[in-house]
Every structure is written in C-alpha cells, then in structure tokens.
Design a protein around this motif. Sequence first.
Motif, PDB file in Angstrom:
ATOM      1  N   GLY A 130       5.025   7.118 -13.643  1.00  0.00           N
ATOM      2  CA  GLY A 130       6.073   6.667 -13.448  1.00  0.00           C
ATOM      3  C   GLY A 130       7.299   7.886 -13.524  1.00  0.00           C
ATOM      4  O   GLY A 130       7.150   9.358 -14.544  1.00  0.00           O
ATOM      5  N   SER A 131       8.167   8.132 -13.044  1.00  0.00           N
ATOM      6  CA  SER A 131       9.146   8.880 -12.956  1.00  0.00           C
ATOM      7  C   SER A 131      10.385   9.082 -14.070  1.00  0.00           C
ATOM      8  O   SER A 131      10.671   7.752 -14.653  1.00  0.00           O
ATOM      9  CB  SER A 131      10.263   9.235 -11.619  1.00  0.00           C
ATOM     10  N   LEU A 132      10.353  10.424 -14.714  1.00  0.00           N
ATOM     11  CA  LEU A 132      11.232  10.256 -16.098  1.00  0.00           C
ATOM     12  C   LEU A 132      12.091  10.099 -15.046  1.00  0.00           C
ATOM     13  O   LEU A 132      12.807  10.548 -14.140  1.00  0.00           O
ATOM     14  CB  LEU A 132      11.127  11.699 -16.406  1.00  0.00           C
ATOM     15  N   GLN A 165       5.704  12.161  -6.552  1.00  0.00           N
ATOM     16  CA  GLN A 165       5.368  13.247  -7.370  1.00  0.00           C
ATOM     17  C   GLN A 165       3.718  12.392  -7.129  1.00  0.00           C
ATOM     18  O   GLN A 165       3.514  13.228  -8.102  1.00  0.00           O
ATOM     19  CB  GLN A 165       6.350  12.568  -8.924  1.00  0.00           C
ATOM     20  N   ASN A 166       3.906  10.643  -7.306  1.00  0.00           N
ATOM     21  CA  ASN A 166       2.509  10.532  -7.533  1.00  0.00           C
ATOM     22  C   ASN A 166       1.630  10.902  -6.785  1.00  0.00           C
ATOM     23  O   ASN A 166       0.896  11.058  -6.851  1.00  0.00           O
ATOM     24  CB  ASN A 166       2.997   8.576  -7.118  1.00  0.00           C
ATOM     25  N   ARG A 167       1.810  11.246  -5.058  1.00  0.00           N
ATOM     26  CA  ARG A 167       1.499  11.318  -4.145  1.00  0.00           C
ATOM     27  C   ARG A 167       1.350  13.133  -3.886  1.00  0.00           C
ATOM     28  O   ARG A 167       0.416  13.658  -3.422  1.00  0.00           O
ATOM     29  CB  ARG A 167       2.099  11.386  -2.792  1.00  0.00           C
ATOM     30  N   GLY A 172       0.591  -0.976  -0.170  1.00  0.00           N
ATOM     31  CA  GLY A 172      -0.155  -0.461  -0.029  1.00  0.00           C
ATOM     32  C   GLY A 172       0.833   0.632  -0.002  1.00  0.00           C
ATOM     33  O   GLY A 172       2.322   1.110   0.477  1.00  0.00           O
ATOM     34  N   PRO A 173       0.221   2.684  -0.354  1.00  0.00           N
ATOM     35  CA  PRO A 173       0.862   3.694  -0.299  1.00  0.00           C
ATOM     36  C   PRO A 173       2.131   3.966   0.700  1.00  0.00           C
ATOM     37  O   PRO A 173       2.691   4.595   0.160  1.00  0.00           O
ATOM     38  CB  PRO A 173       0.161   4.757  -1.007  1.00  0.00           C
ATOM     39  N   GLU A 174       0.955   3.924   1.420  1.00  0.00           N
ATOM     40  CA  GLU A 174       1.505   4.634   3.046  1.00  0.00           C
ATOM     41  C   GLU A 174       2.243   2.924   3.834  1.00  0.00           C
ATOM     42  O   GLU A 174       2.895   3.332   4.782  1.00  0.00           O
ATOM     43  CB  GLU A 174       0.263   5.104   4.048  1.00  0.00           C
ATOM     44  N   PRO A 195      -7.549   4.511  -7.992  1.00  0.00           N
ATOM     45  CA  PRO A 195      -6.160   4.593  -8.745  1.00  0.00           C
ATOM     46  C   PRO A 195      -5.599   4.721  -7.928  1.00  0.00           C
ATOM     47  O   PRO A 195      -5.460   5.400  -6.861  1.00  0.00           O
ATOM     48  CB  PRO A 195      -6.713   5.924  -9.746  1.00  0.00           C
ATOM     49  N   ALA A 196      -4.466   3.851  -7.531  1.00  0.00           N
ATOM     50  CA  ALA A 196      -3.553   4.268  -6.274  1.00  0.00           C
ATOM     51  C   ALA A 196      -2.102   4.659  -6.963  1.00  0.00           C
ATOM     52  O   ALA A 196      -1.246   3.780  -6.958  1.00  0.00           O
ATOM     53  CB  ALA A 196      -3.662   3.150  -5.504  1.00  0.00           C
ATOM     54  N   PRO A 197      -1.687   5.478  -7.854  1.00  0.00           N
ATOM     55  CA  PRO A 197      -0.288   4.808  -8.486  1.00  0.00           C
ATOM     56  C   PRO A 197       0.876   5.153  -7.563  1.00  0.00           C
ATOM     57  O   PRO A 197       1.988   4.467  -8.808  1.00  0.00           O
ATOM     58  CB  PRO A 197      -0.496   6.534  -9.871  1.00  0.00           C
ATOM     59  N   ALA A 198       0.162   5.793  -6.614  1.00  0.00           N
ATOM     60  CA  ALA A 198       1.903   5.164  -5.747  1.00  0.00           C
ATOM     61  C   ALA A 198       1.974   4.250  -5.146  1.00  0.00           C
ATOM     62  O   ALA A 198       2.979   4.217  -4.053  1.00  0.00           O
ATOM     63  CB  ALA A 198       1.926   6.629  -4.248  1.00  0.00           C
ATOM     64  N   VAL A 199       1.156   3.742  -4.925  1.00  0.00           N
ATOM     65  CA  VAL A 199       1.798   1.045  -4.564  1.00  0.00           C
ATOM     66  C   VAL A 199       2.547   1.034  -5.369  1.00  0.00           C
ATOM     67  O   VAL A 199       3.024   0.342  -4.537  1.00  0.00           O
ATOM     68  CB  VAL A 199       0.191   1.118  -4.800  1.00  0.00           C
ATOM     69  N   VAL A 200       3.671   1.470  -6.185  1.00  0.00           N
ATOM     70  CA  VAL A 200       4.809   0.346  -6.635  1.00  0.00           C
ATOM     71  C   VAL A 200       5.220   1.887  -7.680  1.00  0.00           C
ATOM     72  O   VAL A 200       4.561   2.806  -7.871  1.00  0.00           O
ATOM     73  CB  VAL A 200       4.412  -0.589  -7.938  1.00  0.00           C
ATOM     74  N   THR A 201       6.217   1.809  -7.479  1.00  0.00           N
ATOM     75  CA  THR A 201       7.424   1.955  -8.636  1.00  0.00           C
ATOM     76  C   THR A 201       8.232   1.937  -9.485  1.00  0.00           C
ATOM     77  O   THR A 201       7.939   0.444  -9.360  1.00  0.00           O
ATOM     78  CB  THR A 201       8.142   2.796  -7.713  1.00  0.00           C
ATOM     79  N   GLY A 202       8.550   2.209 -10.571  1.00  0.00           N
ATOM     80  CA  GLY A 202       9.522   1.936 -11.430  1.00  0.00           C
ATOM     81  C   GLY A 202       8.383   1.452 -12.950  1.00  0.00           C
ATOM     82  O   GLY A 202       8.510   0.934 -13.000  1.00  0.00           O
TER      83      GLY A 202
END
Length: 426
Positions: free
Chosen positions: A184-186, A361-363, A139-141, A170-177
């Motif tokens: 995703g981040s540049l 950035q997601n948050r 989870g994002p937290e 939608p919960a984009p901050a749950v994973v990175t990459g």
Amino acid sequence: MLDDERGPLLRQALSRLDAAAAYLDLDQDVAEKLGAPRETLKARLLIRMDDGSRRAFTAWRCRYDDTRGPTKGGIRYHPASTMDEVEALAFWMTFKCAVMNLPYGGGKGAIRVDPHGLSRAELERLSRAYVQAFAGVIGPERDIPAPDVYTDAMVMGWMADEYGSLTGAPAPAVVTGKPVALGGSLGRGDATARGGWYLLRHLAARLGVEDQPGRVRRAIVQGYGNAGRHMARLLASDGWTIVGVSDSRGAVAAPGGIDFDALDAAKARGGVGLLEGPGVRRVDPDEILALDAELLVPAALEEMIHAGNVHLITAPVVLELANGPVTPEADEVLTARGITVLPDILANAGGVTVSYFEWVQNRQGWYWGEAEVHERLKAAMEREGDAIGDRVAALGIDWRTAAYVHGLARLADAIAAHGTQTDFRG
C-alpha cells in the motif's frame, strides 16, 4: 441499452453528461459510448458462517468505460447496495478519472451485506469469495478495485492475497488501498479528505473563504466516517471551527467547536450523537444543515441532500466528499441561490489519485515517502481545480457542469483517438 434498463440513480447521473455535452461539439459516438455501462456482472456469494451454516450474498462488479485505461473503482459493503447504485458510481468514477487526467476508466463493485453483523473470519471469507467470483474481471491491467464504504485496507489485503493465490503469483497492483506492509501507499488513508482540503485551500480566495485576521470560519461535516473524520481534523488544523457533525446514528451541533478526541470516543460507543460537553446539543441530522457556517462537507452516502432538505442549507460553499450526495433537483436550488458546489468528481478525487500513485509504485517496485505522495496529490488537485475554475469563468457555468465539461472533453478526445473501425471491445 434501452432507457428502462438503466436505474433511476444512473439516469440522474447521466443528466450531468447531457448538461456538459451542451458546451462541447461532440460526435454522436461519444454519447452512445458513455450512455450505458460496458459490462456489469452479478454473482451470488455463498460462504460458510461461523456457526456452520451457509449464507448467500448478492455482489456486483461494473466496468463502465475503459477508453482511457483499465477501470478503477472501490468495492462497498452495504445492506442497501443495488446494481443501479454500482453502475452510477462507476459512471462517476469514469468522469473522476478523466477530470484528474488519470489513465483509467471507471468501475465499481458492491456486496449487499451489513458488515457489522459479520465476524472478522466471516468478513474475510466473504472478501475472498468476491475475488473468486470476479477473478476473470479484475486484474492489474483490466480492473483495479479499492476500498469504499465499510471496506478498508484489511479487506483489500485479503483480496490481493486471494487473487495472488488464484493466479499463482503475487499481484499487489490488482487492488489499491492495501496495508503498507503489502504494498500500500503511504498517504492513502486520508487521501480523499486531504485532496478536498488541498483544493479548498487553493481556491479559498476565489470562493471567499480565505483565512483573514479575526475571521471565524465554521464548517459542518455530514457523515463522520473515514473521509469525514479526516476532513474535520484537517479543517480544524487550518483554523476552521467544526460546528456540526453527523453519522448514520445521529448528529450534534456545537457552535463553539468540537473536541475530536471526545467525538471519536462517542462514535466508538455508538455514534456521534452520544457526544456530550459544554455547548453541545443533540439534533436531528437534517438540522445541522441549517447551522450558521461558511462550509458544508457532505461526506456520507448518495442523495443525502435533496429537495426535502436543501432549503435548510445556509453555507455559501459545499464541498462534496461523498459520491453523488446532492440530487439534481437540489443542485438546481443551490445554483439558483448562488451557493458554490465543488463537485464530487473533483473534490473527492484525492482517493483515486493516490490509488493511482499506489498502482504505479506497485508496478515499478519503487515506493515513495509520504511527503512526496502529499506533494504530488497537492499539485494534481490544484492543477485540475484551476483548469475547472477557468471553465467556470470562461463559460459562466457552475462548478459541477464545468467539471463534467472538463472530463468529457478528455473522454471525447480518447474516444476519437480510438478511430472508427468496428471494435468488439465496445
């Protein structure tokens, strides 16, 4: 937790903690809290294969310590994955995040599978099954996965989508990459290698490998995967000559340097060992360690440099892009020989650092340009590299021990700040 409940790889990892503790005045609570994972969960993932049959895969998720924040760590798909490996990797992530002063604890996950034997549809079903099994853990937290060995942005995209389906939002901050199109981040794709490259450039004079007129700087890359490939190209762009590379299927030596386009084509055909060209020869993977070079970059799996091959190394600097590539026994040999090892919890921390940037950035829903990501990463690597280098000089210790002292000091402060009241969170 009893000692016999910890696997050999985790016990080896914990020896780094013991070495660092000798240089700090620690409360016993610190060693007790960091001496074992907070929780490790195991699941059996049953998925439908393309031929209609069902097949089961073993999976794990470990949350080692969350004193400094939600746990963070990759998920790898590998046929040799074990719970011991997952727990050791989560331990290293705990220290890596502390070294970089990120508001995270350490976590890790794995599925025991050879992903090369799965179709794209089977891989997607397996990835979604992982999220279904561990939806109560991540989870994002709470716990934020990321790519690792044989996982990539596509897999992370599937996982984020599945988590959003399960939670109803939608919960984009749950994973990175993730893919950039999904939040995703540049700058995430080459972040692990770029962070190590920034560190090396910043410390070059201190390490004695700075660029000088007429000087040829040679490097060996052990493990030409995602991180190794990016590192080889970054080094070459900075004037280094890559004289040897290996992957899981072979190795080549090229004293005059390597043509990367030809190397990539060979790898696509079946491995770097298929590379041909003037001055290129196929060698045993261990043989590349003995090549004349100023830098060795282990970028493969754990324990690739061990008591049986460490004597081959001639490079005066080793930069660990892989996690735990040098065993403690080999580490002692390298230190005794005066070889500088830039340890994994510093040298490959670019990946988790840019993952943190992605999470931020997601948050906040505000995304940065690639140049800003690179500049923030460069500043972070240089800041922590200098801090650890200062500990090396002040305490007269090796870089690995200094990095663990640096991270352990931050963890100890956080543990103390939580207070002494009984806390069933662990």
